[in-house]
Design an enzyme around this catalytic site. Structure first.
Site, PDB file in Angstrom:
ATOM      1  N   ARG A  21       1.398  -1.459  -0.184  1.00  0.00           N
ATOM      2  CA  ARG A  21       0.518   0.407  -0.141  1.00  0.00           C
ATOM      3  C   ARG A  21       1.049   1.321  -0.044  1.00  0.00           C
ATOM      4  NH1 ARG A  21      -3.575  -1.132   4.382  1.00  0.00           N
ATOM      5  NH2 ARG A  21      -5.112  -3.282   4.242  1.00  0.00           N
ATOM      6  N   ARG A  25      -3.695   6.893   0.244  1.00  0.00           N
ATOM      7  CA  ARG A  25      -4.988   7.779   1.598  1.00  0.00           C
ATOM      8  C   ARG A  25      -3.396   8.800   2.073  1.00  0.00           C
ATOM      9  NH1 ARG A  25     -10.313   5.680   3.244  1.00  0.00           N
ATOM     10  NH2 ARG A  25      -9.149   3.683   3.846  1.00  0.00           N
ATOM     11  N   TYR A 142     -13.656 -13.417   0.553  1.00  0.00           N
ATOM     12  CA  TYR A 142     -14.206 -11.736  -0.103  1.00  0.00           C
ATOM     13  C   TYR A 142     -15.091 -12.029  -0.491  1.00  0.00           C
ATOM     14  CZ  TYR A 142     -11.045  -7.900   1.507  1.00  0.00           C
ATOM     15  OH  TYR A 142     -10.617  -6.872   2.051  1.00  0.00           O
TER      16      TYR A 142
END
Length: 333
Positions: A21, A25, A142
């Site tokens: 990652r 953000r 998932y």
């Protein structure tokens, strides 16, 4: 390229570093680009924006690899599973739970991912490009659960009560993921990583059976991709005893694994495994923890520095940059 040299066991002057990652953000530049699309999945499918996001860690951090910006759930959509992302809630998945209704896919079904690889390769040549996918169990979990969860109860019940369908689903996922990664490597990916982020929810007994499927899956990747393959999983260090015979180039492990001990008795490359929470420490402590790990690595190659999991949105860009700089300043010769 430093990372590829380390994976192959060649002599290197310092350990390579990249972060899971690493484009995210916590970067103001990422947030600015994210505002240009209405939702996260559209953001992933916008090739121009995804290429720019992929390159941010190279530009801002100086990492030794670029992992393409995408999401592990992308190949589920052409299989017939509806995937959407809701702000602040994460992914939501919907389908009729009929395995027979799911489709075989080819790399053309996710051509935008291959175009992202090509775009990153065309823009820079200094570091390798990493393609990736989710592992069969993690994507199964998932899909059945319909979202990320704390216990994955629905996925476990499906596995135990619908055993044949469970096995069929995992075989289909394996076939599709081989095709998915073939597309990325064909587009120029220099290596790939397979993410088994939810493996810690599988029982030890079920893991033994799953390891047989994984062994076949990674054998096919080794034969058909002809690039290094890294397997990342989250879970108990005990799991590695079951997974140790997988034909992978490297294991990427979290902080629950005695990585240093395994490096003493397994000749393969390892990646990891600093606890990401160290990034919340004061800078002096952060640097000390990084150097302490590097000093304990019992080899001078076949190691890639990474975290035990991905970066979080509330981390500070300056501290992530400090972490990377600290690793890069640690010399082996």
């Amino acid at each position: 390229m430093l990372l590829l040299k380390s994976l192959e066991g060649e002599k290197i002057e310092r350990f390579p570093v990249w972060l899971m990652r690493q484009a995210g953000r916590y970067m103001p530049q990422y947030r600015q680009l994210r505002e240009k699309e209405k939702d996260f999945l559209s953001f992933c499918k916008n090739v121009d924006l995804a290429v720019k996001v992929s390159l941010l860690p190279l530009e801002l951090l100086g990492v030794d690899a670029v992992i393409i910006f995408s999401d592990i759930l992308v190949p589920l959509e052409p299989m017939g599973i509806k995937v959407r992302f809701e702000e602040g809630e994460g992914p939501k998945l919907e389908w009729d739970q009929r395995v027979d209704g799911l489709k075989r896919i080819t790399s053309k079904d996710t051509e935008f991912v291959n175009e992202i690889v090509k775009g990153v390769k065309a823009t820079q040549k200094e570091v390798p490009v990493i393609g990736f996918c989710g592992a069969p169990w993690t994507l199964f979990a998932y899909a059945v659960e319909g979202k990320g969860n704390t216990d994955f109860k629905k996925a476990k019940l499906f596995m135990w009560q619908r055993e044949e369908e469970y096995r069929k689903f995992l075989r289909l996922l394996s076939d599709n993921l081989v095709e998915y990664l073939k597309g990325q490597v064909g587009a120029g990916a220099d290596l790939v990583q397979v993410f088994d982020s939810w493996l810690m929810h599988m029982s030890y007994e079920n893991l033994k059976d799953y390891a047989l499927l994984l062994k076949d899956f990674f054998h096919r990747l080794k034969q058909e991709l002809n690039v290094p393959v890294i397997y990342f999983y989250r879970g108990s260090g005990e799991y590695l005893e079951v997974l140790k015979d997988l034909p992978v180039s490297a294991f990427s492990v979290d902080w629950t694994v005695d990585m240093l001990g395994w490096m003493e008795r397994d000749a393969r490359a390892f990646q990891g495994n600093l606890d990401p929470s160290v990034l919340y420490c004061e800078e002096e402590v952060l640097q000390r923890k990084v150097v302490e790990l590097l000093e304990k690595i019992p080899r001078r190659t076949k190691y890639v520095f990474n975290l035990g999991h991905g970066l979080s949105p509330d981390m500070e860009l300056s501290k992530v940059r400090l972490l990377v700089d600290t690793v890069k300043s640690y010399r082996l010769v």
